[in-house]
Design a protein around this motif. Structure first.
Motif, PDB file in Angstrom:
ATOM      1  N   GLY A  41     -10.274 -73.955 -85.612  1.00  0.00           N
ATOM      2  CA  GLY A  41     -11.495 -74.545 -84.705  1.00  0.00           C
ATOM      3  C   GLY A  41     -10.794 -74.380 -83.162  1.00  0.00           C
ATOM      4  O   GLY A  41      -9.682 -74.907 -83.170  1.00  0.00           O
ATOM      5  N   SER A  42     -11.633 -74.155 -82.254  1.00  0.00           N
ATOM      6  CA  SER A  42     -11.106 -74.396 -80.872  1.00  0.00           C
ATOM      7  C   SER A  42     -10.576 -75.843 -80.492  1.00  0.00           C
ATOM      8  O   SER A  42      -9.719 -75.764 -79.831  1.00  0.00           O
ATOM      9  CB  SER A  42     -12.279 -74.041 -79.787  1.00  0.00           C
ATOM     10  N   ASP A  43     -10.963 -76.624 -81.208  1.00  0.00           N
ATOM     11  CA  ASP A  43     -10.632 -78.340 -80.993  1.00  0.00           C
ATOM     12  C   ASP A  43      -9.149 -78.346 -81.397  1.00  0.00           C
ATOM     13  O   ASP A  43      -8.625 -79.344 -81.272  1.00  0.00           O
ATOM     14  CB  ASP A  43     -11.599 -79.138 -81.584  1.00  0.00           C
TER      15      ASP A  43
ATOM     16  N   MET B 134     -17.300 -74.025 -81.614  1.00  0.00           N
ATOM     17  CA  MET B 134     -17.854 -74.912 -82.296  1.00  0.00           C
ATOM     18  C   MET B 134     -19.252 -74.792 -82.528  1.00  0.00           C
ATOM     19  O   MET B 134     -19.902 -73.977 -81.658  1.00  0.00           O
ATOM     20  CB  MET B 134     -17.854 -76.186 -81.178  1.00  0.00           C
ATOM     21  N   VAL B 135     -19.849 -75.083 -83.590  1.00  0.00           N
ATOM     22  CA  VAL B 135     -21.232 -75.309 -84.102  1.00  0.00           C
ATOM     23  C   VAL B 135     -22.125 -76.610 -83.410  1.00  0.00           C
ATOM     24  O   VAL B 135     -21.433 -77.654 -83.769  1.00  0.00           O
ATOM     25  CB  VAL B 135     -21.332 -74.984 -85.396  1.00  0.00           C
ATOM     26  N   ALA B 136     -23.139 -76.516 -82.852  1.00  0.00           N
ATOM     27  CA  ALA B 136     -23.700 -77.624 -82.447  1.00  0.00           C
ATOM     28  C   ALA B 136     -25.054 -77.931 -83.407  1.00  0.00           C
ATOM     29  O   ALA B 136     -25.710 -76.841 -83.874  1.00  0.00           O
ATOM     30  CB  ALA B 136     -24.238 -77.484 -81.008  1.00  0.00           C
ATOM     31  N   LEU B 137     -25.622 -79.249 -83.232  1.00  0.00           N
ATOM     32  CA  LEU B 137     -26.864 -79.611 -83.877  1.00  0.00           C
ATOM     33  C   LEU B 137     -27.628 -80.242 -83.073  1.00  0.00           C
ATOM     34  O   LEU B 137     -26.973 -81.432 -82.325  1.00  0.00           O
ATOM     35  CB  LEU B 137     -26.955 -80.078 -85.310  1.00  0.00           C
ATOM     36  N   HIS B 138     -28.797 -79.992 -82.545  1.00  0.00           N
ATOM     37  CA  HIS B 138     -29.746 -80.843 -81.518  1.00  0.00           C
ATOM     38  C   HIS B 138     -28.801 -81.116 -80.381  1.00  0.00           C
ATOM     39  O   HIS B 138     -29.074 -82.151 -79.740  1.00  0.00           O
ATOM     40  CB  HIS B 138     -30.076 -82.292 -82.201  1.00  0.00           C
TER      41      HIS B 138
ATOM     42  N   HIS C 213     -23.178 -65.004 -85.478  1.00  0.00           N
ATOM     43  CA  HIS C 213     -22.668 -65.303 -84.146  1.00  0.00           C
ATOM     44  C   HIS C 213     -21.222 -64.872 -83.936  1.00  0.00           C
ATOM     45  O   HIS C 213     -20.572 -64.801 -85.156  1.00  0.00           O
ATOM     46  CB  HIS C 213     -22.812 -66.888 -84.198  1.00  0.00           C
ATOM     47  N   HIS C 214     -20.881 -64.320 -82.941  1.00  0.00           N
ATOM     48  CA  HIS C 214     -19.338 -63.920 -82.730  1.00  0.00           C
ATOM     49  C   HIS C 214     -18.691 -65.386 -83.100  1.00  0.00           C
ATOM     50  O   HIS C 214     -18.763 -66.331 -82.666  1.00  0.00           O
ATOM     51  CB  HIS C 214     -19.166 -63.553 -81.382  1.00  0.00           C
ATOM     52  N   TYR C 215     -17.592 -65.040 -83.840  1.00  0.00           N
ATOM     53  CA  TYR C 215     -16.642 -66.157 -84.156  1.00  0.00           C
ATOM     54  C   TYR C 215     -16.097 -67.213 -83.105  1.00  0.00           C
ATOM     55  O   TYR C 215     -16.046 -68.326 -83.120  1.00  0.00           O
ATOM     56  CB  TYR C 215     -15.677 -65.861 -85.062  1.00  0.00           C
ATOM     57  N   ARG C 216     -15.762 -66.711 -81.865  1.00  0.00           N
ATOM     58  CA  ARG C 216     -15.298 -67.473 -80.691  1.00  0.00           C
ATOM     59  C   ARG C 216     -16.379 -67.785 -80.026  1.00  0.00           C
ATOM     60  O   ARG C 216     -16.339 -68.902 -79.109  1.00  0.00           O
ATOM     61  CB  ARG C 216     -14.666 -66.415 -79.815  1.00  0.00           C
ATOM     62  N   ALA C 217     -18.053 -67.886 -80.280  1.00  0.00           N
ATOM     63  CA  ALA C 217     -18.726 -68.520 -79.516  1.00  0.00           C
ATOM     64  C   ALA C 217     -19.126 -69.793 -79.978  1.00  0.00           C
ATOM     65  O   ALA C 217     -19.070 -70.070 -81.200  1.00  0.00           O
ATOM     66  CB  ALA C 217     -20.136 -67.472 -79.456  1.00  0.00           C
TER      67      ALA C 217
END
Length: 409
Positions: A246-248, A279-283, A317-321
């Motif tokens: 992951g980007s982190d 990264m994937v977000a929620l809310h 979704h593009h993997y880097r987005a």
């Protein structure tokens, strides 16, 4: 440690294309053209909770990498670790009054189930931090004996100044590094360190915590970064093709790991490409265990969601987005899966040879999965609207979607 069962990857006519991919270290797109064997290391889970959608998105990206390489008729050596001893795991076990080893084993088993359901290709080498300790200790001793590491109250730290190439993965300034170090498991404010950014290689035994024989290092347990370095060097050697996560993880994990390996071997770089998933977000907030805003793959499966639909949601979704998981994202994936299955269920259809090449081209272009989905959508729309007579087309589309996108129709 064992991984999970591999789903069969259908063979397609022709040959795939070399992968062009974004490299964090060079901050641009590079073409990877490995020899007969492609080598990839992807950082694995710390098993104190179940697999959430953010994890799944990351492993989906690197599953696509494997599928692109396999389509070029290469062999792939894929290595992944499990950080089965670390502070977050021990803290969760203490909070829940559980044995830390039982917690790690249970969550690792659930991760395997999720990966199997999502048809993620397994690593050939799936290595836990604990089982890697005999190989970690000599590396720490070598760094110390070479003057690249030092002791502080029994702990052993790596000196980032020992690597002239430190900083070439993430390209961050010192202040940004210091802030991220504090946020992501480092201890930049500890007194006595030569440099606030110096990461721990070996933690001396603490009361009530697990520890192992570290030879001349004394009893303790390994730091986070040296764990992955030891496993990668053992199974892949230096200058392998992709270091992924992951980007982190770009800083501090991949930055520090690269420096460890480069000082140990005297070679540069550790990996030809550093590839990072968004990264994937929620809310509106990044999905993370610390915030508790998680959507678990296992919970979706228990609710009856087809794993193929989950995978299509990830692929949209593009993997880097960076993107946000919503009910609408999943609903669109479920609807797409139904359309695709209806289209390939016909006994014949419109020719699909061009589709195979369109999907190959999209994925070779920095893993552009949304473009690949759009290509299949176009074929599906024509297939539903047109009476074709190519009896081989539906099967070819099914094999293409399975082989290159990991979705079983």
């Amino acid at each position: 440690m064992h991984a999970w069962p591999a789903s069969e990857v259908p063979a397609l006519p022709g040959k795939g294309r070399d992968l062009q991919i974004h490299d964090t270290a060079t901050q641009g797109t590079i073409t990877l053209a490995p020899g007969p064997v492609a080598r990839i290391y992807v950082c694995g889970i710390t098993p104190y909770d179940a697999t959430h959608i953010g994890h799944a998105a990351t492993y989906n990206a690197f599953d696509l990498v494997q599928r692109v390489w396999l389509d070029t008729k290469r062999q792939v050596i894929y290595v992944q670790n499990v950080t089965d001893v670390d502070d977050p795991l021990l803290e969760r076990a203490l909070r829940d009054n559980q044995d830390w080893t039982e917690l790690a084993e249970r969550e690792t088993a659930l991760f395997r189930e999720d990966m199997t359901a999502l048809r993620m290709l397994p690593p050939q080498h799936y290595i836990g931090a604990v089982e890697a300790i005999p190989g970690i200790v000599p590396l720490v001793e070598r760094l110390r004996d070479a003057g690249a590491a030092y002791e502080l109250d029994g702990d052993v730290y790596f000196s980032v100044e020992s690597d002239p190439n430190f900083g070439k993965v993430s390209h961050l300034d010192a202040e940004a590094m210091r802030l991220l170090s504090a946020e992501r498991g480092g201890d930049p404010d500890r007194a006595g360190k030569k440099n606030p950014l110096d990461p721990m290689l070996w933690m001396a035994a603490r009361p009530g915590e697990p520890s192992w024989d570290g030879g001349s290092l004394g009893r303790g347990r390994p730091g986070w970064h040296i764990e992955c370095v030891a496993i990668a060097l053992d199974h892949l050697g230096m200058t392998f093709d992709i270091q992924g996560g992951g980007s982190d993880l770009a800083f501090p994990h991949h930055e520090m790991g690269a420096s460890h390996a480069q000082v140990l071997t005297g070679e540069f770089p550790m990996a030809k490409a550093y590839v990072h998933a968004g990264m994937v977000a929620l809310h509106g907030e990044k999905m993370s265990k610390s915030k508790g805003n998680l959507v678990f793959v296992s919970a979706l499966r228990r609710a009856g969601v087809d794993p193929a639909a989950i995978r299509l949601a990830l692929l949209s979704h593009h993997y880097r987005a960076d993107w946000e998981w919503t009910d609408e994202v999943l609903a669109e994936a479920v609807a797409r899966l139904e359309r695709w299955r209806a289209a390939v269920s016909r006994p014949d259809g419109i020719p699909a040879d061009d589709l195979v090449e369109e999907v190959r081209e999209a994925l070779s272009n920095d893993l552009d999965a949304p473009a690949a989905l759009a290509a299949v959508d176009r074929w599906v729309d024509l297939q539903i609207a047109t009476d074709g007579d190519d009896e081989s087309a539906p099967g070819l589309v099914s094999r293409t979607v399975d082989a290159l996108l990991g979705v079983a129709l």
